[in-house]
Design a protein around this motif. Structure first.
Motif, PDB file in Angstrom:
ATOM      1  N   LEU A   9       0.840  -1.211   0.000  1.00 49.67           N
ATOM      2  CA  LEU A   9       0.000   0.000   0.000  1.00 49.67           C
ATOM      3  C   LEU A   9       0.871   1.255   0.000  1.00 49.67           C
ATOM      4  CD1 LEU A   9      -2.863  -0.990   2.485  1.00 49.67           C
ATOM      5  CD2 LEU A   9      -3.043  -0.681   0.008  1.00 49.67           C
ATOM      6  N   THR A  10       1.923   1.212   0.763  1.00 53.60           N
ATOM      7  CA  THR A  10       2.836   2.368   0.815  1.00 53.60           C
ATOM      8  C   THR A  10       3.448   2.629  -0.559  1.00 53.60           C
ATOM      9  OG1 THR A  10       3.343   1.896   3.127  1.00 53.60           O
ATOM     10  CG2 THR A  10       4.890   3.316   1.958  1.00 53.60           C
ATOM     11  N   GLU A  11       3.917   1.563  -1.198  1.00 56.37           N
ATOM     12  CA  GLU A  11       4.523   1.713  -2.523  1.00 56.37           C
ATOM     13  C   GLU A  11       3.498   2.211  -3.537  1.00 56.37           C
ATOM     14  OE1 GLU A  11       6.196  -2.115  -3.407  1.00 56.37           O
ATOM     15  OE2 GLU A  11       7.777  -1.907  -1.899  1.00 56.37           O
ATOM     16  N   HIS A  12       2.299   1.671  -3.454  1.00 57.52           N
ATOM     17  CA  HIS A  12       1.251   2.107  -4.387  1.00 57.52           C
ATOM     18  C   HIS A  12       0.908   3.585  -4.160  1.00 57.52           C
ATOM     19  CE1 HIS A  12      -2.064   1.583  -7.172  1.00 57.52           C
ATOM     20  NE2 HIS A  12      -2.892   2.118  -6.285  1.00 57.52           N
ATOM     21  N   GLY A  13       0.778   3.976  -2.885  1.00 57.54           N
ATOM     22  CA  GLY A  13       0.490   5.382  -2.569  1.00 57.54           C
ATOM     23  C   GLY A  13       1.596   6.305  -3.034  1.00 57.54           C
ATOM     24  N   GLN A  14       2.825   5.870  -2.893  1.00 62.53           N
ATOM     25  CA  GLN A  14       3.964   6.681  -3.341  1.00 62.53           C
ATOM     26  C   GLN A  14       3.975   6.820  -4.862  1.00 62.53           C
ATOM     27  OE1 GLN A  14       7.139   4.529  -1.422  1.00 62.53           O
ATOM     28  NE2 GLN A  14       7.093   5.881   0.390  1.00 62.53           N
ATOM     29  N   LYS A  15       3.586   5.736  -5.558  1.00 62.43           N
ATOM     30  CA  LYS A  15       3.509   5.823  -7.015  1.00 62.43           C
ATOM     31  C   LYS A  15       2.448   6.822  -7.441  1.00 62.43           C
ATOM     32  CE  LYS A  15       5.071   1.148  -8.069  1.00 62.43           C
ATOM     33  NZ  LYS A  15       4.670  -0.181  -8.547  1.00 62.43           N
ATOM     34  N   MET A  16       1.434   6.976  -6.582  1.00 57.87           N
ATOM     35  CA  MET A  16       0.377   7.946  -6.887  1.00 57.87           C
ATOM     36  C   MET A  16       0.770   9.333  -6.360  1.00 57.87           C
ATOM     37  SD  MET A  16      -2.927   5.537  -6.007  1.00 57.87           S
ATOM     38  CE  MET A  16      -4.098   6.841  -6.281  1.00 57.87           C
ATOM     39  N   GLU A  17       2.010   9.456  -5.892  1.00 57.86           N
ATOM     40  CA  GLU A  17       2.605  10.708  -5.426  1.00 57.86           C
ATOM     41  C   GLU A  17       1.973  11.227  -4.145  1.00 57.86           C
ATOM     42  OE1 GLU A  17       2.948  13.517  -8.641  1.00 57.86           O
ATOM     43  OE2 GLU A  17       4.013  12.061  -9.903  1.00 57.86           O
ATOM     44  N   HIS A  18       1.467  10.292  -3.285  1.00 58.79           N
ATOM     45  CA  HIS A  18       0.999  10.689  -1.948  1.00 58.79           C
ATOM     46  C   HIS A  18       2.214  10.753  -1.040  1.00 58.79           C
ATOM     47  CE1 HIS A  18      -3.271  10.370  -2.763  1.00 58.79           C
ATOM     48  NE2 HIS A  18      -3.133   9.116  -3.227  1.00 58.79           N
ATOM     49  N   LYS A  19       2.179  11.734  -0.132  1.00 58.22           N
ATOM     50  CA  LYS A  19       3.279  11.916   0.813  1.00 58.22           C
ATOM     51  C   LYS A  19       2.710  12.303   2.170  1.00 58.22           C
ATOM     52  CE  LYS A  19       6.520  13.330  -2.669  1.00 58.22           C
ATOM     53  NZ  LYS A  19       7.243  14.347  -3.334  1.00 58.22           N
ATOM     54  N   GLY A  20       3.474  11.967   3.217  1.00 56.66           N
ATOM     55  CA  GLY A  20       3.127  12.406   4.565  1.00 56.66           C
ATOM     56  C   GLY A  20       1.747  11.965   5.001  1.00 56.66           C
ATOM     57  N   SER A  21       0.967  12.939   5.467  1.00 56.54           N
ATOM     58  CA  SER A  21      -0.366  12.628   6.001  1.00 56.54           C
ATOM     59  C   SER A  21      -1.310  12.149   4.896  1.00 56.54           C
ATOM     60  CB  SER A  21      -0.960  13.837   6.732  1.00 56.54           C
ATOM     61  OG  SER A  21      -1.100  14.928   5.850  1.00 56.54           O
ATOM     62  N   ASP A  22      -1.128  12.624   3.653  1.00 62.83           N
ATOM     63  CA  ASP A  22      -1.954  12.143   2.536  1.00 62.83           C
ATOM     64  C   ASP A  22      -1.693  10.647   2.291  1.00 62.83           C
ATOM     65  OD1 ASP A  22      -3.161  14.553   2.078  1.00 62.83           O
ATOM     66  OD2 ASP A  22      -1.799  15.148   0.440  1.00 62.83           O
ATOM     67  N   LEU A  23      -0.424  10.228   2.390  1.00 71.28           N
ATOM     68  CA  LEU A  23      -0.071   8.819   2.225  1.00 71.28           C
ATOM     69  C   LEU A  23      -0.686   7.983   3.348  1.00 71.28           C
ATOM     70  CD1 LEU A  23       1.441   6.591   0.743  1.00 71.28           C
ATOM     71  CD2 LEU A  23       3.489   7.210   2.067  1.00 71.28           C
ATOM     72  N   GLN A  24      -0.617   8.481   4.579  1.00 74.12           N
ATOM     73  CA  GLN A  24      -1.193   7.766   5.715  1.00 74.12           C
ATOM     74  C   GLN A  24      -2.712   7.622   5.552  1.00 74.12           C
ATOM     75  OE1 GLN A  24       0.095  10.082   9.062  1.00 74.12           O
ATOM     76  NE2 GLN A  24       2.083   9.008   9.209  1.00 74.12           N
ATOM     77  N   LYS A  25      -3.371   8.694   5.099  1.00 79.89           N
ATOM     78  CA  LYS A  25      -4.821   8.653   4.881  1.00 79.89           C
ATOM     79  C   LYS A  25      -5.149   7.661   3.765  1.00 79.89           C
ATOM     80  CE  LYS A  25      -8.835  11.549   3.808  1.00 79.89           C
ATOM     81  NZ  LYS A  25      -9.571  10.438   3.317  1.00 79.89           N
ATOM     82  N   PHE A  26      -4.357   7.672   2.692  1.00 74.31           N
ATOM     83  CA  PHE A  26      -4.567   6.730   1.596  1.00 74.31           C
ATOM     84  C   PHE A  26      -4.469   5.293   2.113  1.00 74.31           C
ATOM     85  CE2 PHE A  26      -2.505   3.881  -1.466  1.00 74.31           C
ATOM     86  CZ  PHE A  26      -3.473   3.843  -2.468  1.00 74.31           C
ATOM     87  N   ILE A  27      -3.446   5.012   2.904  1.00 74.50           N
ATOM     88  CA  ILE A  27      -3.251   3.656   3.439  1.00 74.50           C
ATOM     89  C   ILE A  27      -4.426   3.272   4.340  1.00 74.50           C
ATOM     90  CG2 ILE A  27      -1.801   2.253   4.969  1.00 74.50           C
ATOM     91  CD1 ILE A  27       0.626   3.832   3.820  1.00 74.50           C
ATOM     92  N   ARG A  28      -4.819   4.174   5.246  1.00 75.36           N
ATOM     93  CA  ARG A  28      -5.959   3.885   6.140  1.00 75.36           C
ATOM     94  C   ARG A  28      -7.228   3.636   5.337  1.00 75.36           C
ATOM     95  NH1 ARG A  28      -3.725   7.977   9.310  1.00 75.36           N
ATOM     96  NH2 ARG A  28      -5.207   9.467   8.469  1.00 75.36           N
ATOM     97  N   ASP A  29      -7.469   4.463   4.324  1.00 75.42           N
ATOM     98  CA  ASP A  29      -8.659   4.294   3.483  1.00 75.42           C
ATOM     99  C   ASP A  29      -8.639   2.951   2.748  1.00 75.42           C
ATOM    100  OD1 ASP A  29      -9.517   6.782   4.301  1.00 75.42           O
ATOM    101  OD2 ASP A  29      -8.987   7.801   2.415  1.00 75.42           O
ATOM    102  N   GLN A  30      -7.463   2.594   2.229  1.00 76.72           N
ATOM    103  CA  GLN A  30      -7.346   1.322   1.523  1.00 76.72           C
ATOM    104  C   GLN A  30      -7.554   0.140   2.473  1.00 76.72           C
ATOM    105  OE1 GLN A  30      -6.932   0.722  -1.924  1.00 76.72           O
ATOM    106  NE2 GLN A  30      -7.613   2.848  -1.804  1.00 76.72           N
TER     107      GLN A  30
END
Length: 129
Positions: A9-30
């Motif tokens: 999930l972290t790698e996928h979020g990073q590929k979508m250019e999420h960082k910091g709190s946006d990445l954490q929210k993306f992971i929690r949502d997923q």
């Protein structure tokens, strides 16, 4: 569907250019999304098991009703046979042989499996049927 690992999930979020709190929210949502998918799948499986159990229960009830009907039918048939035999003044020791000539299906199978002594004894035959 297997839930992706935290690393995936972290790698996928990073590929979508999420960082910091946006990445954490993306992971929690997923993760929440995959939990919901698993819960829905478990619910479908539970419903399928309940449906199969209900179907099996209904089938068993149907079979029991058929068995009771067969027992009622044979009991009624034997009462009719006994009345007829009495009306014809048959000797009770001939009833088993006379009845055996009238048997069909499962009743005939039961009769055929009895030892000769029981097959010639009306009370033993009646009990077996």
């Amino acid at each position: 569907m297997d839930q992706p690992t935290l690393q995936e999930l972290t790698e996928h979020g990073q590929k979508m250019e999420h960082k910091g709190s946006d990445l954490q929210k993306f992971i929690r949502d997923q993760q929440a999304h995959y939990r919901e998918l698993r819960a829905a799948e478990r619910e479908r499986e539970k419903e399928a098991r309940e449906y199969e159990l209900k179907k099996q229960t209904l089938e068993m009830d149907r079979i029991k009703m058929q068995e009771e009907q067969v027992k009622d039918d044979i009991d009624s048939y034997l009462r009719r046979f006994e009345r007829y035999a009495e009306a014809q003044k048959w000797k009770p020791d001939t009833w088993a042989v006379n009845l055996s000539a009238l048997l069909r299906g499962r009743a005939l199978d039961v009769y055929a499996l009895l030892p000769q002594e029981q097959a010639l004894n009306y009370d033993a035959l009646k009990t077996s049927l």
